[in-house]
Design a protein around this motif. Structure first.
Motif, PDB file in Angstrom:
ATOM      1  N   PHE A 459       0.851  -1.314  -0.193  1.00  0.00           N
ATOM      2  CA  PHE A 459       0.016   0.017  -0.080  1.00  0.00           C
ATOM      3  C   PHE A 459       0.792   1.232  -0.139  1.00  0.00           C
ATOM      4  N   THR A 460       1.859   1.353   0.627  1.00  0.00           N
ATOM      5  CA  THR A 460       2.680   2.377   0.678  1.00  0.00           C
ATOM      6  C   THR A 460       3.449   2.570  -0.785  1.00  0.00           C
ATOM      7  N   MET A 461       3.876   1.708  -1.172  1.00  0.00           N
ATOM      8  CA  MET A 461       4.436   1.890  -2.561  1.00  0.00           C
ATOM      9  C   MET A 461       3.347   2.314  -3.460  1.00  0.00           C
ATOM     10  N   LEU A 462       2.126   1.902  -3.445  1.00  0.00           N
ATOM     11  CA  LEU A 462       0.941   2.437  -4.347  1.00  0.00           C
ATOM     12  C   LEU A 462       0.735   3.766  -3.822  1.00  0.00           C
ATOM     13  N   LYS A 463       0.821   4.207  -2.646  1.00  0.00           N
ATOM     14  CA  LYS A 463       0.632   5.559  -2.294  1.00  0.00           C
ATOM     15  C   LYS A 463       1.593   6.566  -2.906  1.00  0.00           C
TER      16      LYS A 463
END
Length: 719
Positions: A459-463
């Motif tokens: 999720f952090t990467m997508l954000k």
């Protein structure tokens, strides 16, 4: 005449001779052999091959007994044996799904690497199948021919002729046994071919715009309804461990509190997700086993799939339209990561089912061989492990692959469709070394915690890449828990018709789509939905259109617009409804609980008014009239009074889930799930007419499935 010559004469007299007499037993064995050969050609199922292989073993024994005991080679035994052998060989040559090498290659232990051996993995042609089946079926035919010629033509002394013929007949028994373990059972399915409609539908899918939402489906394996800390707290329980990143999908999105799988075991549930259809439609009603070494020594020619599933099916059929194929046709880049479990060769491979790329295992993690493979274009290469793969680092390996792939798709600036099918927490459960023993809840809790941690990293990467808010994120499981895991208060577990087998956590989040205008996050939807509903829901949410007749852009374009029915319904009416008064699964669209091709239970929602109408006239004939009073008293029952919509479940007959009372069976069992999610109370005697309605509906569902198993629109194929 001397005693010596008398002995020689007797030995010469006992030499093996060819018996062509029309005796009962030889003719009966011949008739059975010819019948098996004809059935093989007409029916074309692998079960007939196995029956034929067993016949050949029995026939070989009869031939050997005739040679060694009676000193006779019975012609009709030979002809029957050859007929069955010929029937199997010719069927596999013309209908085989690969080169037909059976279990002769690689002993089936390490799996086939398609990039090196394409002809062994579903790409055989007539000539390779001819060669392969000659190698497998030829030796027994040659032994039969040798015995026949020796007995008929050889001028040897009787003792030598008998010894050689007896030896060959014993060899025939051995080769017949070997044939059972090597006969090719990878044959094309014997089903109605829906490829025409499959191709027409996909050819008419319109490309979406580049700003269409991305899709990330996260599917756990055997995760129970209560195995997220969000659901545990919702039930007033203290979580055994925390899943903050999984929980965030519900907290910032939508929680479907009454969501069900479409089957209570792995492969069939995945079929439902992929196709929007119940697994019965595709002969996918049970767990799918590897086609290599399912049961040693059967190796690559195992019997389980094509016998248990039926119709020679080994996975999700190539003429099924999958959600991945739809999104790929619409212009999405598609990738699958983790556990596939819907077939491991040919048409069944994930990259032959709509995915551009696959990394993970074709099988479940308690089967052998077990490996991780990369796959593109229907060709895969094993990159880690075989029989003894250490699965402790599986979560990180899969996470690294999907993260890398997603990063590349974002750079491409194309919408992506990612299917993240974790193998956890299916037994045997593993956790990474850095997570083992960290929760105090045991390896199960450690495993789920690790998955949640890496999900947070994803999720952090997508954000960070700026695509998280425009990605539809779906989280759920394939079925309920088996040996470990929480169901909260639900009855049963994996592979049962009770709620714990199919009721799952289901969260869906799309910040840019449902984050405002009355659809803000943190919502709970009470109405029932099921896994077959996901496909049409995502097609509608992503605005996938297609050509139907003169209509160049029909909204929510589905395969049902062409040649087949889709069992699933879009959940968008539930998502768009903020009053919680809309429901989609009614009498005409019940949720099914099936097991081994049989409908075990159904459930659907009715209005309060419908319930009250069903009890009109009941009071007068009821033995409970003095207790219940009149119809108005029904309206005052708290579970009816407080709910405008009620969901009921009917079980015709199912085993008791308490092993101490294994001899007890629940029959004609009728429950209201609205106030009895644990399925604790039988209400058939209180609502007999409503119970009968559900029972009649179940019978109609069963009849409809029987009448048109694959839900084909025959008018399309007959026009």
């Amino acid at each position: 005449m001397s005693e010596e010559f008398e002995t020689l004469d007797k030995k010469e007299y006992r030499a093996v001779t060819l018996d062509m007499a029309k005796k009962v037993l030889p003719l009966l064995v011949l008739s059975i052999g010819v019948l098996i050969m004809l059935l093989q050609w007409i029916i074309g199922l692998n079960i007939v091959i196995l029956i034929g292989a067993i016949y050949m073993m029995i026939c070989a024994v009869l031939i050997t007994l005739g040679v060694t005991v009676k000193r006779k080679l019975y012609l009709w035994f030979l002809v029957g044996y050859i007929a069955v052998n010929f029937g199997i060989a010719t069927f596999c040559i013309f209908n085989g799904a690969d080169a037909g090498w059976g279990a002769l290659i690689d002993n089936g232990h390490t799996g086939f690497i398609t990039s090196e051996h394409p002809l062994w993995q579903g790409e055989g042609n007539f000539w390779t199948r001819l060669a392969g089946n000659i190698i497998i079926c030829g030796p027994t035919f040659l032994l039969i021919l040798a015995m026949f010629l020796i007995v008929l033509k050889a001028k040897w002394a009787g003792k030598l002729k008998t010894a050689i013929t007896s030896t060959i007949s014993v060899m025939l028994i051995g080769m017949s046994v070997f044939f059972v373990f090597t006969v090719n059972l990878r044959n094309n399915p014997k089903v109605f071919d829906m490829s025409k409609g499959h191709d027409e539908y996909l050819n008419n899918v319109n490309k979406v715009s580049s700003d269409s939402p991305n899709v990330l489906i996260i599917l756990m394996d055997d995760l129970g309804y209560g195995d997220t800390s969000y659901n545990a707290r919702k039930a007033g329980m203290t979580p055994a461990y925390e899943t903050p990143n999984i929980d965030s999908i519900a907290e910032n999105g939508i929680d479907f509190d009454n969501f069900y799988s479409s089957y209570s075991v792995c492969s069939p549930a995945r079929f439902s997700l992929m196709t929007g259809r119940y697994p019965y439609r595709g002969y996918a009603d049970n767990v799918m086993y590897p086609t290599v070494n399912t049961f040693a020594p059967f190796a690559a020619t195992r019997v389980y799939n094509s016998i248990e599933l039926g119709a020679n099916v080994d996975g999700v059929l190539g003429d099924e339209v999958t959600i991945a194929e739809t999104f790929k046709a619409a212009g999405y880049n598609t990738g699958a990561f983790g556990k596939w479990h819907l077939g491991d060769y040919g048409q069944y491979l994930p990259t032959n089912q709509g995915f551009d790329y696959f990394y993970g295992s074709h099988h479940v993690n308690d089967m052998t061989p077990f490996y991780h493979a990369t796959e593109t274009g229907g060709s895969y290469e094993i990159v880690k492990g075989t029989d003894s793969l250490d699965q402790s680092d599986a979560t990180k390996l899969i996470h690294d692959e999907i993260s890398s792939w997603l990063d590349a798709q974002i750079n491409d600036d194309n919408p992506f469709f990612a299917y993240y099918a974790s193998p956890w927490p299916h037994a045997p459960v593993y956790a990474g070394y850095d997570f083992q023993g960290t929760t105090g809840g045991g390896i199960y809790a450690d495993c789920v915690t690790e998955f949640d941690y890496y999900l947070g990293e994803l999720f952090t990467m997508l954000k960070d890449r700026g695509v998280f808010d425009d990605t539809i994120i779906v989280f759920t499981s394939d079925n309920g828990p088996a040996l470990q895991g929480s169901t909260n208060e639900l009855r049963g577990g994996k592979y049962s018709a009770y709620n714990a087998g199919q009721k799952l956590p289901f969260y869906i989040q799309w910040n840019n789509g449902w984050g405002a205008d009355g659809l803000q996050g943190g919502r709970t939807i009470e109405q029932i939905a099921t896994l077959v509903d996901l496909y049409p829901t995502l097609v509608e949410a992503c605005g996938i259109t297609g050509k139907v007749g003169d209509n160049l852009a029909k909204a929510v374009y589905m395969p049902s617009d062409v040649d087949r029915e889709i069992d699933g319904l879009s959940m968008m009416p539930l998502i768009n409804d903020t009053t919680n008064t809309v429901f989609i699964h009614d009498k005409d669209h019940p949720i099914l609980h099936m097991k081994r091709e049989k409908v075990q239970a159904i459930q659907y929602t009715v209005t309060k008014e419908h319930v009250l109408e069903s009890v009109t006239g009941y009071v007068a004939s009821s033995t409970h009239a003095s207790q219940i009073g009149n119809e108005a008293d029904y309206a005052e029952m708290s579970f009816i009074k407080n709910n405008d919509l009620l969901t009921w479940k009917y079980i015709k007959q199912y085993k008791n889930d308490n092993p101490e009372f294994f001899d007890k069976t629940r029959k004609n069992w009728f429950m209201c799930l609205t106030d009895d999610t644990s399925e604790s109370y039988q209400r058939a005697d209180v609502f007999p007419d409503l119970c009968k309605e559900y029972a009649d509906t179940m019978e109609q569902v069963k009849q409809n499935l029987k009448d048109n198993r694959r839900a084909i629109k025959y008018d399309y194929y007959n026009k």
